[in-house]
Enzyme design. Structure first.
Site, mmCIF file in Angstrom:
data_model
loop_
_atom_site.group_PDB
_atom_site.id
_atom_site.type_symbol
_atom_site.label_atom_id
_atom_site.label_comp_id
_atom_site.label_asym_id
_atom_site.label_seq_id
_atom_site.Cartn_x
_atom_site.Cartn_y
_atom_site.Cartn_z
ATOM 1 N N LYS A 19 0.841 -1.203 0.000
ATOM 2 C CA LYS A 19 0.000 0.000 0.000
ATOM 3 C C LYS A 19 0.874 1.250 0.000
ATOM 4 O O LYS A 19 0.645 2.186 -0.769
ATOM 5 C CB LYS A 19 -0.946 -0.016 1.220
ATOM 6 C CG LYS A 19 -2.083 -1.007 1.018
ATOM 7 C CD LYS A 19 -2.859 -1.328 2.276
ATOM 8 C CE LYS A 19 -3.826 -2.476 1.963
ATOM 9 N NZ LYS A 19 -4.452 -3.067 3.118
ATOM 10 N N GLN B 108 -5.864 -2.281 9.555
ATOM 11 C CA GLN B 108 -5.516 -3.509 8.841
ATOM 12 C C GLN B 108 -5.988 -4.742 9.613
ATOM 13 O O GLN B 108 -5.698 -4.885 10.793
ATOM 14 C CB GLN B 108 -3.989 -3.561 8.640
ATOM 15 C CG GLN B 108 -3.492 -4.730 7.827
ATOM 16 C CD GLN B 108 -3.816 -4.618 6.341
ATOM 17 O OE1 GLN B 108 -3.690 -3.541 5.742
ATOM 18 N NE2 GLN B 108 -4.235 -5.707 5.740
ATOM 19 N N ASP C 134 -11.604 1.779 3.164
ATOM 20 C CA ASP C 134 -11.715 0.336 2.939
ATOM 21 C C ASP C 134 -13.140 -0.016 2.500
ATOM 22 O O ASP C 134 -13.383 -1.098 1.988
ATOM 23 C CB ASP C 134 -11.402 -0.434 4.240
ATOM 24 C CG ASP C 134 -10.108 -1.225 4.146
ATOM 25 O OD1 ASP C 134 -9.628 -1.441 3.015
ATOM 26 O OD2 ASP C 134 -9.594 -1.638 5.203
#
Ligand code: NAD
Length: 283
Positions: free
Chosen positions: A48, A92, A117
């Site tokens: 990322k 995460q 997300d």
């Protein structure tokens, strides 16, 4: 038939190139919250940040200790919600065992405007309305749609079979493809005779996490295969849910693992961050 390889790296580079000028203009910032040191998560996070760097986007890594309390993690989430310099952030997953059961609570606290997300109920709910309301879709389904578009693979009128019904991949990709006029069948662990269903697929999307779940006898000639699965083989290599060697001989197009859906997920997350910033400025 020898299948066209659907390169997620190539499609992601193309998507990132379109985002670069917007990033320059809008200057968004992505924060990734990591708890503990799960090696797979660490590798996804590195990817990322690499892509953020490639498009010139600001990013920050908030690395919390493995034993951080739920209260402390929530405090971080509240801080990120309140910080006007933070465009979007993700926590995460998977989280350490003591926090993992609280994931729904944590997602609920993330400001929907910063939920890049796309896991929260607000953004998922909007996706149900129509394609036009898919503002911050979950990153992986968003990436799959972008990959199909990159290779001009139309889903309209096609029978798409999705294997896996998670809230982050299987269910949302089914809805996004319905929004694009596909006929969608969703299979899961309770589906009887999986092969009988997958053999009907014009486009097969697998998001399960089981090596070699899909074998050549389970697909028809000319199928397009999108393999989301990420599994470790006995010798430590990455592979998907599909037996690549044999299925690629019958398919017309197929994604590799690695180098297929993975890079598209990251590019789609960055696109969400840009979209979030655009909306924040409008407001
Ligand atoms: P999950 O564990 O939440 O869901 C798995 C789904 O598979 C469930 O709906 C379950 O019912 C179904 N399933 C299990 N066994 C089955 C069987 N034998 N037949 C049919 N269905 C079965 O997983 P997830 O989070 O959706 O992830 C799925 C896979 O995709 C994992 O390997 C994950 O690592 C990978 N993944 C990859 C990316 C990427 O960017 N490439 C992103 C997200 C997830």
């Amino acid at each position: 038939m020898s299948a066209l390889l659907l390169s997620g790296r190539e499609a992601a580079d193309a998507l990132l190139a379109t985002l670069k000028p917007k990033v320059k203009k809008l200057d968004p910032k992505l924060v990734v919250v990591q708890v503990g040191d799960d090696p797979a998560s660490a590798s996804y996070i590195r990817q990322k940040f690499r892509s953020c760097e490639a498009v010139g986007m600001r990013s920050e890594h908030r690395h919390l200790k493995e034993d951080v309390s739920l209260e402390e993690l929530m405090k971080n989430v509240e801080e990120l919600n309140a910080d006007p310099d933070v465009t979007g952030f993700i926590v995460q997953v998977p989280l350490p065992a003591h926090l993992q059961p609280h994931v729904p609570e944590i997602i609920r606290v993330i400001d929907p405007k910063k939920d890049v997300d796309g896991f929260g109920a607000y953004n998922l709910g909007k996706m149900f309305l129509s394609k036009e309301f898919e503002h911050l879709p979950p990153a992986t389904p968003g990436g799959i749609v972008a990959l199909l578009e990159h290779y001009n693979i139309s889903v309209e009128g096609k029978h798409v079979v999705v294997v896996g019904r998670s809230n982050t991949v299987g269910k949302p990709i089914a809805v996004m493809l319905l929004n694009r006029n596909a006929t969608v069948t969703v299979c899961h662990r309770h589906t009887k005779d999986l092969g009988a269903v997958t053999r009907q697929a014009d486009i097969l999307i697998t998001a399960v996490g089981k090596e070699k779940l899909i074998t050549a006898d389970m697909v028809k000639e000319g199928v397009v295969v999108i393999d989301v699965g990420m599994n470790k083989t006995k010798d430590g290599k990455l592979c998907g849910d599909v037996e690549f060697e044999s299925v690629s001989k019958k398919a017309s197009a197929i994604t590799p693992v690695p180098g297929g859906v993975g890079p598209m997920t990251v590019a789609s997350l960055i696109r969400n961050c840009v979209r979030a910033k655009e909306r924040q400025i409008e407001r």
